[in-house]
Scaffold this motif. Sequence first.
Motif, mmCIF file in Angstrom:
data_model
loop_
_atom_site.group_PDB
_atom_site.id
_atom_site.type_symbol
_atom_site.label_atom_id
_atom_site.label_comp_id
_atom_site.label_asym_id
_atom_site.label_seq_id
_atom_site.Cartn_x
_atom_site.Cartn_y
_atom_site.Cartn_z
ATOM 1 N N LEU A 102 0.812 -1.199 -0.084
ATOM 2 C CA LEU A 102 0.069 -0.087 -0.008
ATOM 3 C C LEU A 102 0.958 1.364 -0.027
ATOM 4 O O LEU A 102 1.972 1.362 0.656
ATOM 5 C CB LEU A 102 -1.009 0.149 1.088
ATOM 6 C CG LEU A 102 -2.037 -1.173 1.114
ATOM 7 C CD1 LEU A 102 -2.550 -1.151 2.521
ATOM 8 C CD2 LEU A 102 -2.907 -1.349 0.199
ATOM 9 N N GLN A 153 0.873 5.765 -0.399
ATOM 10 C CA GLN A 153 -0.227 7.177 -0.604
ATOM 11 C C GLN A 153 -0.105 7.652 -1.912
ATOM 12 O O GLN A 153 0.949 7.812 -2.438
ATOM 13 C CB GLN A 153 0.361 7.992 0.574
ATOM 14 C CG GLN A 153 -0.069 7.481 2.045
ATOM 15 C CD GLN A 153 0.155 8.413 2.873
ATOM 16 O OE1 GLN A 153 1.069 9.474 3.046
ATOM 17 N NE2 GLN A 153 -0.345 8.319 4.347
ATOM 18 N N THR A 154 -1.243 8.183 -2.335
ATOM 19 C CA THR A 154 -1.155 8.596 -3.622
ATOM 20 C C THR A 154 -2.057 9.886 -3.494
ATOM 21 O O THR A 154 -2.680 10.195 -2.650
ATOM 22 C CB THR A 154 -1.907 7.724 -4.922
ATOM 23 O OG1 THR A 154 -3.410 7.478 -4.257
ATOM 24 C CG2 THR A 154 -1.201 6.368 -5.100
ATOM 25 N N LYS A 155 -1.581 10.949 -4.304
ATOM 26 C CA LYS A 155 -2.164 12.243 -4.399
ATOM 27 C C LYS A 155 -2.944 12.552 -5.698
ATOM 28 O O LYS A 155 -2.357 12.036 -6.664
ATOM 29 C CB LYS A 155 -1.233 13.252 -4.093
ATOM 30 C CG LYS A 155 -0.501 13.322 -2.896
ATOM 31 C CD LYS A 155 0.259 14.703 -2.780
ATOM 32 C CE LYS A 155 1.227 15.280 -3.836
ATOM 33 N NZ LYS A 155 1.906 16.306 -3.344
ATOM 34 N N ASP A 208 -7.924 17.458 -6.410
ATOM 35 C CA ASP A 208 -9.336 17.510 -5.971
ATOM 36 C C ASP A 208 -10.333 18.423 -7.082
ATOM 37 O O ASP A 208 -11.351 18.596 -6.852
ATOM 38 C CB ASP A 208 -9.624 17.879 -4.614
ATOM 39 C CG ASP A 208 -8.957 19.368 -4.692
ATOM 40 O OD1 ASP A 208 -8.458 19.998 -5.288
ATOM 41 O OD2 ASP A 208 -9.083 19.966 -3.203
ATOM 42 N N TRP A 246 -5.155 18.724 -3.028
ATOM 43 C CA TRP A 246 -4.776 17.387 -3.276
ATOM 44 C C TRP A 246 -5.776 16.504 -2.300
ATOM 45 O O TRP A 246 -6.036 17.013 -1.350
ATOM 46 C CB TRP A 246 -3.464 17.075 -3.128
ATOM 47 C CG TRP A 246 -2.433 17.764 -3.967
ATOM 48 C CD1 TRP A 246 -1.789 18.707 -3.899
ATOM 49 C CD2 TRP A 246 -2.238 17.515 -5.423
ATOM 50 N NE1 TRP A 246 -1.187 19.228 -4.943
ATOM 51 C CE2 TRP A 246 -1.302 17.989 -5.871
ATOM 52 C CE3 TRP A 246 -2.624 16.381 -6.357
ATOM 53 C CZ2 TRP A 246 -0.819 18.106 -7.164
ATOM 54 C CZ3 TRP A 246 -1.999 16.169 -7.435
ATOM 55 C CH2 TRP A 246 -1.138 17.250 -8.028
ATOM 56 N N ILE A 247 -6.180 15.406 -2.879
ATOM 57 C CA ILE A 247 -6.878 14.434 -1.754
ATOM 58 C C ILE A 247 -5.808 13.323 -1.874
ATOM 59 O O ILE A 247 -5.273 12.651 -2.712
ATOM 60 C CB ILE A 247 -8.010 13.806 -2.440
ATOM 61 C CG1 ILE A 247 -9.171 15.030 -2.431
ATOM 62 C CG2 ILE A 247 -8.637 12.711 -1.485
ATOM 63 C CD1 ILE A 247 -10.433 14.551 -3.085
ATOM 64 N N VAL A 248 -5.212 12.887 -0.409
ATOM 65 C CA VAL A 248 -4.319 11.951 -0.370
ATOM 66 C C VAL A 248 -5.080 10.443 0.051
ATOM 67 O O VAL A 248 -6.087 10.613 1.235
ATOM 68 C CB VAL A 248 -3.180 12.281 0.823
ATOM 69 C CG1 VAL A 248 -2.294 10.985 1.112
ATOM 70 C CG2 VAL A 248 -2.434 13.442 0.339
ATOM 71 N N SER A 249 -4.892 9.632 -0.831
ATOM 72 C CA SER A 249 -5.490 8.375 -0.207
ATOM 73 C C SER A 249 -4.571 7.214 -0.296
ATOM 74 O O SER A 249 -3.426 7.182 -0.839
ATOM 75 C CB SER A 249 -6.595 8.025 -1.019
ATOM 76 O OG SER A 249 -6.034 7.688 -2.318
ATOM 77 N N THR A 250 -4.825 6.060 0.703
ATOM 78 C CA THR A 250 -3.887 4.990 0.424
ATOM 79 C C THR A 250 -4.591 3.769 -0.176
ATOM 80 O O THR A 250 -5.706 3.471 0.055
ATOM 81 C CB THR A 250 -3.767 4.624 1.917
ATOM 82 O OG1 THR A 250 -3.257 5.497 2.729
ATOM 83 C CG2 THR A 250 -2.657 3.197 2.243
ATOM 84 N N GLU A 251 -3.729 3.418 -1.176
ATOM 85 C CA GLU A 251 -4.297 2.266 -2.125
ATOM 86 C C GLU A 251 -3.485 1.318 -2.495
ATOM 87 O O GLU A 251 -1.937 1.494 -2.388
ATOM 88 C CB GLU A 251 -5.048 2.835 -3.284
ATOM 89 C CG GLU A 251 -4.020 3.572 -4.225
ATOM 90 C CD GLU A 251 -4.636 4.310 -5.257
ATOM 91 O OE1 GLU A 251 -4.115 4.204 -6.341
ATOM 92 O OE2 GLU A 251 -5.865 4.842 -5.317
ATOM 93 N N SER A 261 3.721 2.865 2.282
ATOM 94 C CA SER A 261 3.195 2.983 3.393
ATOM 95 C C SER A 261 3.136 1.755 4.443
ATOM 96 O O SER A 261 3.836 1.836 5.605
ATOM 97 C CB SER A 261 1.757 3.935 3.547
ATOM 98 O OG SER A 261 0.929 3.171 3.084
#
Length: 99
Positions: free
Chosen positions: A10, A12-14, A17, A22-27, A69
């Motif tokens: 996994l 973190q990607t930016k 928005d 930016w929206i930071v999410s973990t995928e 991460s």
Amino acid sequence: MQFNKKMDVLAQTKVSDGMGGWIVSTEAVDTLDVLTAPVKAEIAMKEYGIITTTSLKVFTKGYLLDEYSHLIIDEKKYKTLQLADYGKIRMLLVEEIQS
């Protein structure tokens, strides 16, 4: 060696928005075949200074990203404590992240 488990990597990607931020999410960015082995408490304390019993040695032939991460193995989240690259195989010492 049988690489009979899957490990999700996994990161973190930016993502924009649309309003200049930016929206930071973990995928999950990668899935690797792995072999896991528990680390005995005495060895963990002596060699690595780890007191927890939720540590694993993870072996993989796949390559890891430079930045990630955490890892998921058997629906449990782990952080990497140590990484050793032996050429054809990599060994990670990981510790479970308690939720």
